[in-house]
Design an enzyme around this catalytic site. Structure first.
Site, PDB file in Angstrom:
ATOM      1  N   HIS A 155       0.827  -1.206   0.000  1.00 46.96           N
ATOM      2  CA  HIS A 155       0.000   0.000   0.000  1.00 46.96           C
ATOM      3  C   HIS A 155       0.864   1.260   0.000  1.00 46.96           C
ATOM      4  CE1 HIS A 155      -3.562   2.453   1.198  1.00 46.96           C
ATOM      5  NE2 HIS A 155      -2.654   3.149   1.871  1.00 46.96           N
ATOM      6  N   GLU A 156       1.842   1.297   0.902  1.00 45.89           N
ATOM      7  CA  GLU A 156       2.691   2.492   0.988  1.00 45.89           C
ATOM      8  C   GLU A 156       3.571   2.640  -0.247  1.00 45.89           C
ATOM      9  OE1 GLU A 156       1.862   4.555   3.072  1.00 45.89           O
ATOM     10  OE2 GLU A 156       0.816   3.332   4.559  1.00 45.89           O
ATOM     11  N   HIS A 159       1.712   4.272  -2.976  1.00 44.67           N
ATOM     12  CA  HIS A 159       1.734   5.739  -2.871  1.00 44.67           C
ATOM     13  C   HIS A 159       3.007   6.313  -3.486  1.00 44.67           C
ATOM     14  CE1 HIS A 159      -1.932   6.185  -0.700  1.00 44.67           C
ATOM     15  NE2 HIS A 159      -1.511   5.650   0.439  1.00 44.67           N
ATOM     16  N   HIS A 165      -5.613   6.706  -2.552  1.00 43.91           N
ATOM     17  CA  HIS A 165      -6.488   5.734  -1.909  1.00 43.91           C
ATOM     18  C   HIS A 165      -7.621   5.336  -2.848  1.00 43.91           C
ATOM     19  CE1 HIS A 165      -5.016   7.075   2.307  1.00 43.91           C
ATOM     20  NE2 HIS A 165      -4.360   6.008   1.891  1.00 43.91           N
ATOM     21  N   CYS A 166      -8.021   4.084  -2.733  1.00 45.76           N
ATOM     22  CA  CYS A 166      -9.013   3.495  -3.631  1.00 45.76           C
ATOM     23  C   CYS A 166     -10.288   3.169  -2.851  1.00 45.76           C
ATOM     24  CB  CYS A 166      -8.431   2.230  -4.254  1.00 45.76           C
ATOM     25  SG  CYS A 166      -9.597   1.323  -5.304  1.00 45.76           S
ATOM     26  N   CYS A 190      -6.941  -3.427  -7.712  1.00 49.47           N
ATOM     27  CA  CYS A 190      -8.116  -3.409  -8.585  1.00 49.47           C
ATOM     28  C   CYS A 190      -7.660  -3.003  -9.989  1.00 49.47           C
ATOM     29  CB  CYS A 190      -9.172  -2.447  -8.040  1.00 49.47           C
ATOM     30  SG  CYS A 190      -8.765  -0.684  -8.230  1.00 49.47           S
ATOM     31  N   CYS A 193      -6.356   0.644 -10.340  1.00 47.01           N
ATOM     32  CA  CYS A 193      -5.068   0.866  -9.666  1.00 47.01           C
ATOM     33  C   CYS A 193      -3.946   0.110 -10.362  1.00 47.01           C
ATOM     34  CB  CYS A 193      -5.164   0.458  -8.197  1.00 47.01           C
ATOM     35  SG  CYS A 193      -6.187   1.583  -7.190  1.00 47.01           S
TER      36      CYS A 193
END
Length: 207
Positions: A155-156, A159, A165-166, A190, A193
């Site tokens: 996740h990070e 970024h 953010h999704c 997804c 993304c």
């Protein structure tokens, strides 16, 4: 406190630095702090590398761990990102750096968090403190810890590649406010993304 201060001439970090100076390898660098769970470095690195389809290296943490606040028993995530930023500039490193620490984190206006990224600095930090079952009084489970660490790290890093953010709860880029949110996510981007990540990797490879 200096983490990894006993590294010698043959440690993974020093071997990387010699390769970096000679070849300028553009891998993701994962600095694994001595306070992070031992023995999980390689499986976490391999899963992250596979998810994001980017080469990665895991190294002993060479950073000075600034930002600890004794009254809170927590470390300021922003101070750690400052340290990473300074380190990258001082060493001339272009690689994105992810620091994995066992220190519990906070940030300005946020009492606790799993991780934080600063895309403009190519720096991110993830704490394993609140990713373990034991923190919540549950029975320990290493598989749970690895799964959560991989998802929060991915996740990070997302970024760092410019992803926001999704809204899709199962997507890696969904913002996990609780442990249940993190557990609900899959090791999966997804389609939207994933397309953004693929485009960012292409741009990064050409820069």
């Amino acid at each position: 406190m200096v983490a990894g201060s006993n590294r010698g001439a043959n440690t993974p970090f020093n071997m990387f630095m010699s390769a970096h100076c000679e070849y300028m390898v553009m891998d993701l660098l994962i600095f694994w702090d001595s306070g992070a769970p031992a023995g999980l470095e390689l499986p976490v690195m391999r899963m992250i590398s596979g998810m994001l389809d980017i080469p990665s290296r895991v190294c002993s943490n060479p950073l000075i761990m600034n930002g600890y606040v004794g009254s809170r028993r927590q470390t300021d995530a922003g101070a750690l990102l400052d340290t990473i930023d300074t380190f990258r500039q001082r060493k001339g490193i272009r690689n994105p750096i992810l620091l994995v620490t066992g220190n519990d984190l906070f940030s300005a206006g946020i009492s606790s968090l799993f991780g934080l990224a600063r895309p403009t600095a190519g720096a991110a930090v993830v704490s394993t403190a609140r990713l373990s079952n034991e923190f919540y009084g549950r029975e320990g489970d290493e598989d749970d810890l690895v799964d959560r660490t991989v998802k929060e790290c991915a996740h990070e890093i997302g970024h760092l590649f410019g992803l926001d953010h999704c809204p899709v709860p199962e997507c890696i880029m969904h913002n996990p406010l609780t442990l249940d949110d993190l557990d609900r996510k899959k090791r999966w981007f997804c389609p939207d993304c994933k397309n953004l990540l693929d485009s960012a990797r292409i741009v990064n490879s050409l820069s």
